[in-house]
Design a protein around this motif. Structure first.
Motif, PDB file in Angstrom:
ATOM      1  N   ARG A   1      29.921  42.570  33.046  1.00 32.03           N
ATOM      2  CA  ARG A   1      31.037  43.270  33.159  1.00 32.03           C
ATOM      3  C   ARG A   1      31.936  42.224  33.286  1.00 32.03           C
ATOM      4  O   ARG A   1      33.259  42.499  33.770  1.00 32.03           O
ATOM      5  CB  ARG A   1      30.987  43.849  34.576  1.00 32.03           C
ATOM      6  CG  ARG A   1      30.319  45.035  34.318  1.00 32.03           C
ATOM      7  CD  ARG A   1      29.428  45.850  35.626  1.00 32.03           C
ATOM      8  NE  ARG A   1      28.859  47.125  35.257  1.00 32.03           N
ATOM      9  CZ  ARG A   1      27.613  47.242  34.585  1.00 32.03           C
ATOM     10  NH1 ARG A   1      26.791  45.952  34.218  1.00 32.03           N
ATOM     11  NH2 ARG A   1      27.049  48.443  34.369  1.00 32.03           N
ATOM     12  N   ILE A   2      31.981  41.157  32.628  1.00 33.28           N
ATOM     13  CA  ILE A   2      33.070  40.049  32.569  1.00 33.28           C
ATOM     14  C   ILE A   2      33.883  40.623  31.652  1.00 33.28           C
ATOM     15  O   ILE A   2      35.218  40.606  31.685  1.00 33.28           O
ATOM     16  CB  ILE A   2      32.432  38.793  31.839  1.00 33.28           C
ATOM     17  CG1 ILE A   2      31.848  37.983  33.159  1.00 33.28           C
ATOM     18  CG2 ILE A   2      33.552  37.808  31.582  1.00 33.28           C
ATOM     19  CD1 ILE A   2      30.916  36.814  32.527  1.00 33.28           C
TER      20      ILE A   2
ATOM     21  N   PHE B   1      23.607  41.730  35.171  1.00 37.42           N
ATOM     22  CA  PHE B   1      24.673  42.927  35.201  1.00 37.42           C
ATOM     23  C   PHE B   1      25.868  42.308  35.738  1.00 37.42           C
ATOM     24  O   PHE B   1      26.846  42.908  34.864  1.00 37.42           O
ATOM     25  CB  PHE B   1      23.879  43.808  36.244  1.00 37.42           C
ATOM     26  CG  PHE B   1      22.650  44.351  35.974  1.00 37.42           C
ATOM     27  CD1 PHE B   1      22.442  45.525  35.007  1.00 37.42           C
ATOM     28  CD2 PHE B   1      21.534  44.328  36.681  1.00 37.42           C
ATOM     29  CE1 PHE B   1      21.464  45.968  34.798  1.00 37.42           C
ATOM     30  CE2 PHE B   1      20.210  44.736  36.309  1.00 37.42           C
ATOM     31  CZ  PHE B   1      20.130  45.580  35.461  1.00 37.42           C
ATOM     32  N   LEU B   2      26.219  41.765  36.125  1.00 34.76           N
ATOM     33  CA  LEU B   2      27.376  40.946  36.459  1.00 34.76           C
ATOM     34  C   LEU B   2      28.091  40.382  35.429  1.00 34.76           C
ATOM     35  O   LEU B   2      29.334  40.856  35.060  1.00 34.76           O
ATOM     36  CB  LEU B   2      27.087  40.036  37.763  1.00 34.76           C
ATOM     37  CG  LEU B   2      28.496  39.452  38.230  1.00 34.76           C
ATOM     38  CD1 LEU B   2      29.250  40.360  39.137  1.00 34.76           C
ATOM     39  CD2 LEU B   2      28.223  38.065  39.226  1.00 34.76           C
TER      40      LEU B   2
ATOM     41  N   HIS C   1      41.594  37.863  38.346  1.00 34.15           N
ATOM     42  CA  HIS C   1      40.521  37.068  38.671  1.00 34.15           C
ATOM     43  C   HIS C   1      39.581  37.873  39.590  1.00 34.15           C
ATOM     44  O   HIS C   1      40.115  38.584  40.801  1.00 34.15           O
ATOM     45  CB  HIS C   1      41.118  35.984  39.385  1.00 34.15           C
ATOM     46  CG  HIS C   1      40.081  34.827  40.108  1.00 34.15           C
ATOM     47  ND1 HIS C   1      39.350  34.107  39.117  1.00 34.15           N
ATOM     48  CD2 HIS C   1      39.713  34.711  41.214  1.00 34.15           C
ATOM     49  CE1 HIS C   1      38.394  33.371  39.957  1.00 34.15           C
ATOM     50  NE2 HIS C   1      38.618  33.967  41.150  1.00 34.15           N
ATOM     51  N   ARG C   2      38.370  38.060  39.382  1.00 35.47           N
ATOM     52  CA  ARG C   2      37.412  38.695  40.167  1.00 35.47           C
ATOM     53  C   ARG C   2      36.493  37.868  40.925  1.00 35.47           C
ATOM     54  O   ARG C   2      35.496  38.329  41.560  1.00 35.47           O
ATOM     55  CB  ARG C   2      36.768  39.916  39.452  1.00 35.47           C
ATOM     56  CG  ARG C   2      37.688  40.997  39.089  1.00 35.47           C
ATOM     57  CD  ARG C   2      37.073  41.568  37.927  1.00 35.47           C
ATOM     58  NE  ARG C   2      36.975  41.229  36.522  1.00 35.47           N
ATOM     59  CZ  ARG C   2      36.338  41.499  35.639  1.00 35.47           C
ATOM     60  NH1 ARG C   2      35.737  42.525  35.555  1.00 35.47           N
ATOM     61  NH2 ARG C   2      36.408  40.642  34.452  1.00 35.47           N
ATOM     62  N   GLY C   3      36.404  36.504  40.623  1.00 36.70           N
ATOM     63  CA  GLY C   3      35.185  35.657  41.325  1.00 36.70           C
ATOM     64  C   GLY C   3      34.057  35.874  40.895  1.00 36.70           C
ATOM     65  O   GLY C   3      33.187  35.951  41.788  1.00 36.70           O
ATOM     66  N   ILE C   4      33.904  36.165  39.384  1.00 34.54           N
ATOM     67  CA  ILE C   4      32.589  36.450  38.791  1.00 34.54           C
ATOM     68  C   ILE C   4      31.553  35.240  39.216  1.00 34.54           C
ATOM     69  O   ILE C   4      30.522  35.398  39.778  1.00 34.54           O
ATOM     70  CB  ILE C   4      32.554  36.589  37.499  1.00 34.54           C
ATOM     71  CG1 ILE C   4      33.194  37.899  37.505  1.00 34.54           C
ATOM     72  CG2 ILE C   4      31.091  36.676  36.899  1.00 34.54           C
ATOM     73  CD1 ILE C   4      33.222  38.800  36.145  1.00 34.54           C
TER      74      ILE C   4
ATOM     75  N   LYS D   1      23.852  36.523  43.973  1.00 32.06           N
ATOM     76  CA  LYS D   1      22.870  37.532  43.363  1.00 32.06           C
ATOM     77  C   LYS D   1      21.577  36.719  43.040  1.00 32.06           C
ATOM     78  O   LYS D   1      21.964  35.575  42.555  1.00 32.06           O
ATOM     79  CB  LYS D   1      23.896  38.113  42.267  1.00 32.06           C
ATOM     80  CG  LYS D   1      25.089  38.900  42.439  1.00 32.06           C
ATOM     81  CD  LYS D   1      24.959  40.168  42.878  1.00 32.06           C
ATOM     82  CE  LYS D   1      26.045  41.020  43.164  1.00 32.06           C
ATOM     83  NZ  LYS D   1      25.970  41.990  44.388  1.00 32.06           N
TER      84      LYS D   1
ATOM     85  N   LYS E   1      31.442  33.122  41.442  1.00 33.83           N
ATOM     86  CA  LYS E   1      30.865  33.126  43.042  1.00 33.83           C
ATOM     87  C   LYS E   1      30.197  34.204  43.387  1.00 33.83           C
ATOM     88  O   LYS E   1      29.012  33.808  44.021  1.00 33.83           O
ATOM     89  CB  LYS E   1      32.384  33.100  43.662  1.00 33.83           C
ATOM     90  CG  LYS E   1      32.256  32.815  45.098  1.00 33.83           C
ATOM     91  CD  LYS E   1      31.894  31.353  45.720  1.00 33.83           C
ATOM     92  CE  LYS E   1      31.465  30.921  47.023  1.00 33.83           C
ATOM     93  NZ  LYS E   1      30.887  29.564  47.221  1.00 33.83           N
ATOM     94  N   ILE E   2      30.483  35.298  42.871  1.00 37.16           N
ATOM     95  CA  ILE E   2      29.570  36.519  43.071  1.00 37.16           C
ATOM     96  C   ILE E   2      28.054  36.242  42.665  1.00 37.16           C
ATOM     97  O   ILE E   2      27.244  36.421  43.345  1.00 37.16           O
ATOM     98  CB  ILE E   2      30.160  37.774  42.516  1.00 37.16           C
ATOM     99  CG1 ILE E   2      31.208  38.260  43.060  1.00 37.16           C
ATOM    100  CG2 ILE E   2      29.121  38.817  42.891  1.00 37.16           C
ATOM    101  CD1 ILE E   2      32.264  39.427  42.303  1.00 37.16           C
TER     102      ILE E   2
ATOM    103  N   TYR F   1      35.865  37.645  46.646  1.00 37.07           N
ATOM    104  CA  TYR F   1      36.967  37.370  47.778  1.00 37.07           C
ATOM    105  C   TYR F   1      38.269  37.845  47.352  1.00 37.07           C
ATOM    106  O   TYR F   1      39.317  37.687  48.073  1.00 37.07           O
ATOM    107  CB  TYR F   1      36.802  35.890  47.962  1.00 37.07           C
ATOM    108  CG  TYR F   1      36.637  35.050  46.701  1.00 37.07           C
ATOM    109  CD1 TYR F   1      37.952  34.866  45.860  1.00 37.07           C
ATOM    110  CD2 TYR F   1      35.771  34.621  46.035  1.00 37.07           C
ATOM    111  CE1 TYR F   1      37.673  34.003  44.779  1.00 37.07           C
ATOM    112  CE2 TYR F   1      35.798  33.741  44.746  1.00 37.07           C
ATOM    113  CZ  TYR F   1      36.970  33.669  44.278  1.00 37.07           C
ATOM    114  OH  TYR F   1      36.766  32.958  43.100  1.00 37.07           O
ATOM    115  N   ASN F   2      38.300  38.238  46.037  1.00 36.37           N
ATOM    116  CA  ASN F   2      39.766  38.478  45.473  1.00 36.37           C
ATOM    117  C   ASN F   2      39.815  40.078  45.232  1.00 36.37           C
ATOM    118  O   ASN F   2      41.109  40.439  45.255  1.00 36.37           O
ATOM    119  CB  ASN F   2      39.609  37.717  44.092  1.00 36.37           C
ATOM    120  CG  ASN F   2      41.268  37.894  43.755  1.00 36.37           C
ATOM    121  OD1 ASN F   2      42.024  37.304  44.532  1.00 36.37           O
ATOM    122  ND2 ASN F   2      41.583  37.701  42.525  1.00 36.37           N
TER     123      ASN F   2
ATOM    124  N   LEU G   1      30.675  46.598  41.554  1.00 39.79           N
ATOM    125  CA  LEU G   1      29.877  45.203  41.772  1.00 39.79           C
ATOM    126  C   LEU G   1      30.810  44.429  42.140  1.00 39.79           C
ATOM    127  O   LEU G   1      30.241  43.237  42.814  1.00 39.79           O
ATOM    128  CB  LEU G   1      29.598  44.821  40.128  1.00 39.79           C
ATOM    129  CG  LEU G   1      28.339  44.023  40.076  1.00 39.79           C
ATOM    130  CD1 LEU G   1      27.383  44.792  40.548  1.00 39.79           C
ATOM    131  CD2 LEU G   1      28.445  43.707  38.448  1.00 39.79           C
TER     132      LEU G   1
END
Lengths: 145, 396
Positions: B64-65, B60-61, B43-46, B53, B48-49, A100-101, A95
């Motif tokens: 997965r936090i 769904f995003l 940091h996955r930038g959730i 979406k 921002k993603i 960006y990271n 996902l």
């Protein structure tokens, strides 16, 4: 199959690296070791240091901060050693491929021997993967490692 | 920094939720005198993603936090979106949401009991805890199809119904879980060694808990009577009979008591829900979204989980802000750990229910003696202390 590889098929010491996962894969890995599934009866144990490890079990989508750490860990692992990627994030960034990271899937960062897809993979899948890895070692495919 | 001080780096990264931390313990001898933090490793930038979406995808995003809270975040996010659209959620869906929330709390708290046991040198408790949470995972698998990451929730309702045939199975497995929980409760709360080991350790006073805005079981163990389920009811919590568990002491033992007693409340909530659940649709199928902003607040296993969404009328949010409970609970670690010994740092850190990974990657670097301790050594230190207390008490 050399002596070193033969020893590897007996009791596998696993070092678990989490490169920015959501915790789910990590829970399922521990689940596979606890009484319900009990991988420990096959001699599989988690070790605290990469220098004691035969297998590096990676979870999560590697990000800018963890990529250097993962490379470093792979270099420190005694060879022959094997890398298993656990979970969708590690296999393909899942996902988070648009983030960006996250830079690249794990197999572009370090050489990977086995993939366990799933979000998260079930403990049964973990057991199957270890069986397959042992098979791979035995069929000499691991010679090039 | 004076010469007899040394630094213990804890971390650098651990996959807790979206906020992993690097802790630097500054110690004098065995005593912790200060603590420092650096964040941003996981940091996955959730957020921002999420802006790229659609609203259906973003559930769904957010799932997965955090792997443990994979029911809490989607519910909070769905509530925020429903807040914008003004969607009414069908009654049955509210009950199913409540059930999945409480199932999640059960397995999360059980997981914590196991890990806390491991850090204290009670590996039996660790194995028990993880073995006895399997019935909950089985229920989840039966109801939602997956042991973790349930994909159960959607905007306007839930994705899957709880079948009638499944209810007896759920109740049987829940009984099985409670039987083991009784045993575990006796083993943990009546153990004189654990009393000696945990009471008075890592005390978070009521004032400090309020100052740091601690949430969830961390706050409730310090006599702060907050619970989103009661204060801002969502789901069907206002229609059920249950209690908010609080303790006065604020130490690690109180936090364990709160979590263990909360599991009984959760089980009772699940039973009431299964009993009262009405028939009907499970999804109101909202089609349009209007301009505006909305919030969703729920009580995750670790405390209040907050989602804010701003929408300009298009299919994806303009801004999606998420605050997970550990973000507020982590700073209390500084308050509780100063003045304690290094061997207690592990369990104090574990008491706010962060991830085990942080403690697995602990490394002690003592500049003066060139001594290097690893996670295993810190856990060993902690386990040795328990053994010493056991010997003093004349236990086995």
């Amino acid at each position: 199959m050399g002596l070193k590889e033969a020893v590897l098929t007996r009791s596998i010491n696993v070092f678990h690296v989490s490169s920015g996962s959501c915790n789910n894969c990590d829970i399922e890995i521990l689940d596979a070791l606890t009484p319900r599934f009990d991988l420990e009866r096959f001699g599989v144990t988690l070790v605290g240091s990469i220098k004691h490890a035969d297998v590096m079990l990676c979870t999560g989508s590697a990000n800018r901060q963890t990529v250097p750490i993962i490379k470093n860990l792979y270099e420190q692992m005694p060879k022959p050693g094997f890398v298993i990627v656990y979970g969708a994030c590690g296999c393909s960034r899942g996902l988070f491929k648009d983030s960006y990271n996250t830079l690249a899937p794990l197999d572009e960062i370090i050489p990977v021997d086995a993939y366990i897809p799933g979000c998260p993979p079930k403990p049964e899948a973990t057991i199957a993967a270890l069986v397959k890895l042992i098979g791979k070692i035995k069929t000499k495919k691991a010679e090039k490692i | 920094m004076s010469n007899n001080r040394s630094t213990i780096p804890i971390g650098p990264y651990h996959p807790l939720q979206e906020e992993p931390e690097f802790w630097k313990l500054i110690v004098e001898g065995e005593k912790v005198v200060d603590v420092d933090v650096r964040i941003g490793y996981n940091h996955r930038g959730i957020e921002k993603i999420s802006e790229s979406k659609s609203f259906d995808q973003s559930l769904f995003l957010v799932e997965r936090i955090c792997g443990i809270c994979s029911s809490s975040h989607p519910i909070a996010c769905a509530q925020a979106i429903e807040d914008i659209t003004g969607t009414e959620v069908p009654e049955r869906a509210l009950y199913i949401r409540t059930i999945s929330q409480e199932l999640e709390r059960l397995h999360s708290h059980m997981l914590w009991v196991g890990l806390a046991g491991h850090f204290l040198g009670y590996n039996t408790v660790f194995m028990w805890g993880w073995k006895y949470r399997e019935p909950i995972c089985d229920i989840m698998e039966t109801v939602t199809g997956n042991r973790q990451n349930y994909a159960m929730h959607k905007v306007g309702g839930v994705r899957r119904d709880i079948e009638k045939e499944h209810i007896p199975y759920i109740l049987t497995r829940l009984d099985e879980f409670l039987k083991h929980l009784d045993m575990l409760k006796g083993a943990v709360l009546d153990d004189p060694v654990l009393h000696a080991r945990l009471k008075g350790v890592g005390v978070l006073t009521k004032e400090a808990a309020l100052d740091y805005s601690a949430l969830g079981p961390t706050a409730r163990a310090s006599d702060v009577n907050i619970d989103v389920r009661r204060d801002h009811p969502y789901g069907v919590y206002d229609r059920l009979k249950w209690n908010v568990i609080t303790q006065k002491e604020g130490d690690v033992f109180a936090k364990a008591v709160v979590r263990i007693l909360e599991m009984y409340e959760s089980a009772s909530i699940i039973r009431q829900c299964l009993d009262k659940m009405p028939d009907g649709p499970i999804d109101s199928k909202p089609k349009d979204i209007s301009q505006g902003e909305g919030i969703g607040v729920i009580e995750a296993p670790r405390g209040e989980c907050f989602h804010y969404i701003k929408c300009d009328g298009t299919n994806s949010p303009v801004r999606h802000k998420i605050r997970a409970p550990t973000y507020m609970n982590f700073p209390t670690f500084r308050e509780t750990v100063i003045g304690e010994t290094v061997s207690d740092a592990t369990i104090i850190m574990a008491a706010i229910d962060p991830c085990y990974c942080c403690t697995e990657r602990m490394t002690v670097v003592d500049h003066k003696d060139k001594e290097l301790l690893k996670a295993q050594d810190l856990i060993r230190l902690s386990q040795e202390k328990t053994r010493k207390i056991k010997e003093e008490l004349g236990a086995r």
